[in-house]
Scaffold this motif. Structure first.
Motif, PDB file in Angstrom:
ATOM      1  N   UNK A   1      35.931  37.214  41.578  1.00  0.00           N
ATOM      2  CA  UNK A   1      36.136  35.772  41.900  1.00  0.00           C
ATOM      3  C   UNK A   1      37.047  35.546  43.065  1.00  0.00           C
ATOM      4  N   UNK A   2      37.080  34.603  43.585  1.00  0.00           N
ATOM      5  CA  UNK A   2      38.008  33.933  44.660  1.00  0.00           C
ATOM      6  C   UNK A   2      39.147  33.875  43.878  1.00  0.00           C
ATOM      7  N   UNK A   3      40.383  34.180  44.274  1.00  0.00           N
ATOM      8  CA  UNK A   3      41.620  33.960  43.661  1.00  0.00           C
ATOM      9  C   UNK A   3      42.040  32.345  43.854  1.00  0.00           C
ATOM     10  N   UNK A   4      41.990  31.724  42.658  1.00  0.00           N
ATOM     11  CA  UNK A   4      41.989  30.162  42.626  1.00  0.00           C
ATOM     12  C   UNK A   4      43.230  29.806  43.723  1.00  0.00           C
ATOM     13  N   UNK A   5      44.495  30.588  43.256  1.00  0.00           N
ATOM     14  CA  UNK A   5      45.979  30.281  44.084  1.00  0.00           C
ATOM     15  C   UNK A   5      46.061  31.077  45.305  1.00  0.00           C
ATOM     16  N   UNK A   6      44.955  31.880  45.600  1.00  0.00           N
ATOM     17  CA  UNK A   6      45.165  32.566  46.908  1.00  0.00           C
ATOM     18  C   UNK A   6      43.788  32.710  47.422  1.00  0.00           C
ATOM     19  N   UNK A   7      43.103  31.566  47.897  1.00  0.00           N
ATOM     20  CA  UNK A   7      41.612  31.614  48.123  1.00  0.00           C
ATOM     21  C   UNK A   7      41.220  32.511  49.454  1.00  0.00           C
ATOM     22  N   UNK A   8      42.135  33.053  49.957  1.00  0.00           N
ATOM     23  CA  UNK A   8      41.664  34.122  51.093  1.00  0.00           C
ATOM     24  C   UNK A   8      41.749  35.419  50.671  1.00  0.00           C
ATOM     25  N   UNK A   9      41.868  35.410  49.121  1.00  0.00           N
ATOM     26  CA  UNK A   9      41.671  36.858  48.574  1.00  0.00           C
ATOM     27  C   UNK A   9      40.588  36.690  47.482  1.00  0.00           C
ATOM     28  N   UNK A  10      40.195  37.897  46.987  1.00  0.00           N
ATOM     29  CA  UNK A  10      39.386  38.206  45.947  1.00  0.00           C
ATOM     30  C   UNK A  10      40.107  39.138  44.790  1.00  0.00           C
ATOM     31  N   UNK A  11      39.799  38.646  43.676  1.00  0.00           N
ATOM     32  CA  UNK A  11      40.399  39.279  42.455  1.00  0.00           C
ATOM     33  C   UNK A  11      39.288  39.757  41.464  1.00  0.00           C
ATOM     34  N   UNK A  12      39.623  41.250  41.395  1.00  0.00           N
ATOM     35  CA  UNK A  12      38.306  42.141  40.468  1.00  0.00           C
ATOM     36  C   UNK A  12      39.066  42.650  39.225  1.00  0.00           C
ATOM     37  N   UNK A  13      38.697  42.291  38.087  1.00  0.00           N
ATOM     38  CA  UNK A  13      39.352  42.762  36.782  1.00  0.00           C
ATOM     39  C   UNK A  13      38.432  43.566  36.152  1.00  0.00           C
ATOM     40  N   UNK A  14      38.588  44.881  35.751  1.00  0.00           N
ATOM     41  CA  UNK A  14      37.635  45.579  34.965  1.00  0.00           C
ATOM     42  C   UNK A  14      38.284  46.007  33.844  1.00  0.00           C
ATOM     43  N   UNK A  15      37.741  45.506  32.438  1.00  0.00           N
ATOM     44  CA  UNK A  15      38.632  45.657  31.222  1.00  0.00           C
ATOM     45  C   UNK A  15      37.867  46.959  30.438  1.00  0.00           C
ATOM     46  N   UNK A  16      38.572  47.851  30.006  1.00  0.00           N
ATOM     47  CA  UNK A  16      38.517  49.092  29.365  1.00  0.00           C
ATOM     48  C   UNK A  16      38.969  49.241  27.867  1.00  0.00           C
ATOM     49  N   UNK A  17      38.530  50.164  27.282  1.00  0.00           N
ATOM     50  CA  UNK A  17      39.004  50.447  25.765  1.00  0.00           C
ATOM     51  C   UNK A  17      39.014  49.230  24.949  1.00  0.00           C
ATOM     52  N   UNK A  18      37.892  48.460  24.648  1.00  0.00           N
ATOM     53  CA  UNK A  18      38.068  47.306  23.829  1.00  0.00           C
ATOM     54  C   UNK A  18      38.288  47.764  22.267  1.00  0.00           C
ATOM     55  N   UNK A  19      38.506  46.425  21.800  1.00  0.00           N
ATOM     56  CA  UNK A  19      38.753  46.519  20.379  1.00  0.00           C
ATOM     57  C   UNK A  19      40.001  47.104  19.886  1.00  0.00           C
ATOM     58  N   UNK A  20      40.878  46.880  20.714  1.00  0.00           N
ATOM     59  CA  UNK A  20      42.397  47.431  20.603  1.00  0.00           C
ATOM     60  C   UNK A  20      43.180  46.655  19.590  1.00  0.00           C
ATOM     61  N   UNK A  21      43.731  47.169  18.428  1.00  0.00           N
ATOM     62  CA  UNK A  21      44.339  46.618  17.362  1.00  0.00           C
ATOM     63  C   UNK A  21      45.747  46.375  17.883  1.00  0.00           C
ATOM     64  N   UNK A  22      46.287  44.983  17.527  1.00  0.00           N
ATOM     65  CA  UNK A  22      47.558  44.818  17.907  1.00  0.00           C
ATOM     66  C   UNK A  22      48.638  45.910  17.299  1.00  0.00           C
ATOM     67  N   UNK A  23      49.696  45.786  17.885  1.00  0.00           N
ATOM     68  CA  UNK A  23      50.899  46.925  17.492  1.00  0.00           C
ATOM     69  C   UNK A  23      50.460  48.452  17.442  1.00  0.00           C
ATOM     70  N   UNK A  24      49.450  48.724  18.039  1.00  0.00           N
ATOM     71  CA  UNK A  24      48.881  50.221  18.119  1.00  0.00           C
ATOM     72  C   UNK A  24      48.737  50.554  19.525  1.00  0.00           C
ATOM     73  N   UNK A  25      49.344  51.764  19.688  1.00  0.00           N
ATOM     74  CA  UNK A  25      49.358  52.264  21.162  1.00  0.00           C
ATOM     75  C   UNK A  25      47.987  52.792  21.724  1.00  0.00           C
ATOM     76  N   UNK A  26      47.476  52.361  22.867  1.00  0.00           N
ATOM     77  CA  UNK A  26      46.629  52.895  23.480  1.00  0.00           C
ATOM     78  C   UNK A  26      46.867  53.302  24.960  1.00  0.00           C
ATOM     79  N   UNK A  27      46.079  54.293  25.514  1.00  0.00           N
ATOM     80  CA  UNK A  27      46.289  54.828  26.820  1.00  0.00           C
ATOM     81  C   UNK A  27      44.945  55.320  27.625  1.00  0.00           C
ATOM     82  N   UNK A  28      44.848  55.204  28.821  1.00  0.00           N
ATOM     83  CA  UNK A  28      43.862  55.469  29.789  1.00  0.00           C
ATOM     84  C   UNK A  28      43.872  57.196  29.577  1.00  0.00           C
TER      85      UNK A  28
END
Length: 461
Positions: free
Chosen positions: A70-97
């Motif tokens: 999406x176009x960054x709402x606070x910096x409209x001359x930029x684009x932000x891309x977010x890719x999320x990995x490793x779903x369903x992470x339980x809180x207080x437990x460590x995860x790593x790439x």
């Protein structure tokens, strides 16, 4: 008051952590058990939007749960891309790439299905760290997870030398609570790094921003009507987020003449011979688990977009989706008859009047780029960077006249499950079945997004 009380008494903190872990474990177990009981005929590994194929179900560190552009709402001359990995992470437990995986974000500015730019994250373990209770900085957990990580971010372009943008970058750790990772807001800020030439990158844990209407989720996945309850995912993910000037992504560096880009993310795992094999792919949300037949989903995850048109799988499955007939039977509605030229335009070419498709709008096809050549039908998440930021975004995006919303890119507050369900049933080319899902259900984020990069919320507890 309760938060302050817990902060002063470690035993209360531990009790709260145990309660949270128990609750989330029960939730995850319930989801998994339901998937197993439904069996293969009910698309077991797609019990949620995050598990799209058998391979990603078994190997969650390569599972891309969601992709946003999406176009960054606070910096409209930029684009932000977010890719999320490793779903369903339980809180207080460590995860790593995974240190044996290449995590890539690809940009296609011609419509050829070939990446003009790839941003690649690779990770390394920095050695056994001093426990955070002493250093008051990094995560600490069981012996199997007490490893600090750093990342290298590389920019790849065909015909040019690879460019290292970040070396030995800080990876935001799993939030292990105030006793183990105190001052977590500071750790988040430490993980937001500046890129040479402008832009930013964030790598680390965040609250999963996925949400939808429960009825929409179950209709789209299984064709089963459930109660219409707005729900989020009260767990965490690991995010790869990048914010770059539009001129970095546009063909020829000219976002005015060439405003449309396609985006997808892949993960490639290192094999025994040292070569990397692609094992995960994500462009449009829900595409693999809804439009691609179950037996072919791992195959799709290993394919390159440039091979989609001749694969005998991608175009054909989009034109004649079996899931549309399943939803028809179960919900008592009517979907358009195949071949579905509307779905082909939405997912494989982008909306444009230049191909004579049913959606008469020049919105987000690379054919709109003045200098584009070599266009072919490919599945990717397409974004028109020239579309102005919407002052009041609508969760249903384009279907409700908000042209900056999905499927023109994807924002963190777009209800993509409901939008995909409604498009499966014929919108916006035809009347569809808009009354199937209650439009008054709210945007239900487990944790609110922020107003600046990386926008994703801090991890949930």
């Amino acid at each position: 008051m309760m938060l302050n009380l817990i902060g002063r008494r470690p035993w209360l903190m531990a009790a709260a952590a145990s309660t949270t872990v128990l609750a989330t474990t029960v939730l995850a177990t319930t989801v998994l058990a339901g998937a197993v009981l439904l069996g293969p005929a009910m698309n077991a590994v797609t019990a949620t939007s995050h598990w799209d194929a058998p391979g990603t179900f078994k190997d969650k560190v390569i599972d891309a749960s969601d992709l946003y552009a999406f176009t960054s709402p606070d910096k409209p001359d930029t684009v932000t891309i977010v890719a999320n990995y490793i779903p369903f992470q339980i809180p207080y437990k460590p995860y790593q790439f995974d240190t044996n995986v290449q995590y890539d974000l690809h940009i296609d500015n011609t419509g050829s299905g070939k990446a003009a730019i790839t941003y690649r994250w690779t990770f390394r373990n920095k050695g056994f760290p001093v426990p955070s209770l002493l250093r008051r900085e990094h995560q600490a957990a069981g012996p199997e997870s007490l490893v600090e990580q750093s990342f290298t971010l590389t920019k790849l372009r065909p015909g040019r030398p690879d460019q290292t943008l970040i070396r030995d970058g800080y990876v935001g750790p799993s939030d292990m609570g105030i006793l183990i990772t105190p001052g977590y807001q500071g750790l988040r800020q430490k993980a937001v790094l500046d890129l040479p030439g402008g832009g930013k990158v964030f790598t680390g844990q965040a609250a999963d921003p996925f949400f939808s209407d429960n009825k929409a989720v179950n209709l789209l996945r299984f064709g089963i009507p459930f109660p219409p309850i707005a729900t989020g995912v009260p767990m965490n993910v690991d995010s790869l987020a990048i914010q770059v000037p539009k001129s970095e992504l546009a063909l020829g560096g000219d976002p005015t003449a060439n405003p449309v880009v396609g985006v997808w993310t892949t993960a490639a795992r290192k094999s025994l011979n040292g070569e990397y094999k692609q094992v995960s792919r994500l462009g449009n949300p829900n595409f693999n688990e809804v439009l691609i037949p179950f037996a072919s989903r791992d195959r799709f995850n290993g394919m390159r977009p440039q091979d989609d048109a001749g694969s005998g799988l991608v175009v054909e499955s989009t034109r004649d989706p079996e899931q549309a007939r399943t939803v028809e039977r179960q919900a008592g509605v009517k979907a358009p008859a195949p071949p579905r030229a509307d779905l082909e335009e939405i997912y494989l070419t982008g909306l444009t009047t230049k191909r004579g498709g049913p959606l008469k709008d020049d919105l987000n096809s690379q054919l709109l780029n003045r200098d584009a050549s070599g266009f072919t039908s490919t599945e990717q998440l397409r974004l028109n960077m020239s579309t102005p930021v919407t002052a009041k975004p609508h969760k249903y995006g384009y279907l409700k006249g908000d042209k900056q919303g999905y499927p023109n890119g994807r924002r963190l507050t777009d209800d993509v499950v409901t939008v995909n369900l409604r498009m499966l049933l014929g919108e916006p080319a035809g009347p569809g079945a808009p009354g199937l899902i209650d439009e008054n259900n709210p945007v239900y984020l487990t944790a609110p997004i922020t107003g600046s990069f990386p926008y994703v919320a801090l991890p949930v507890h």
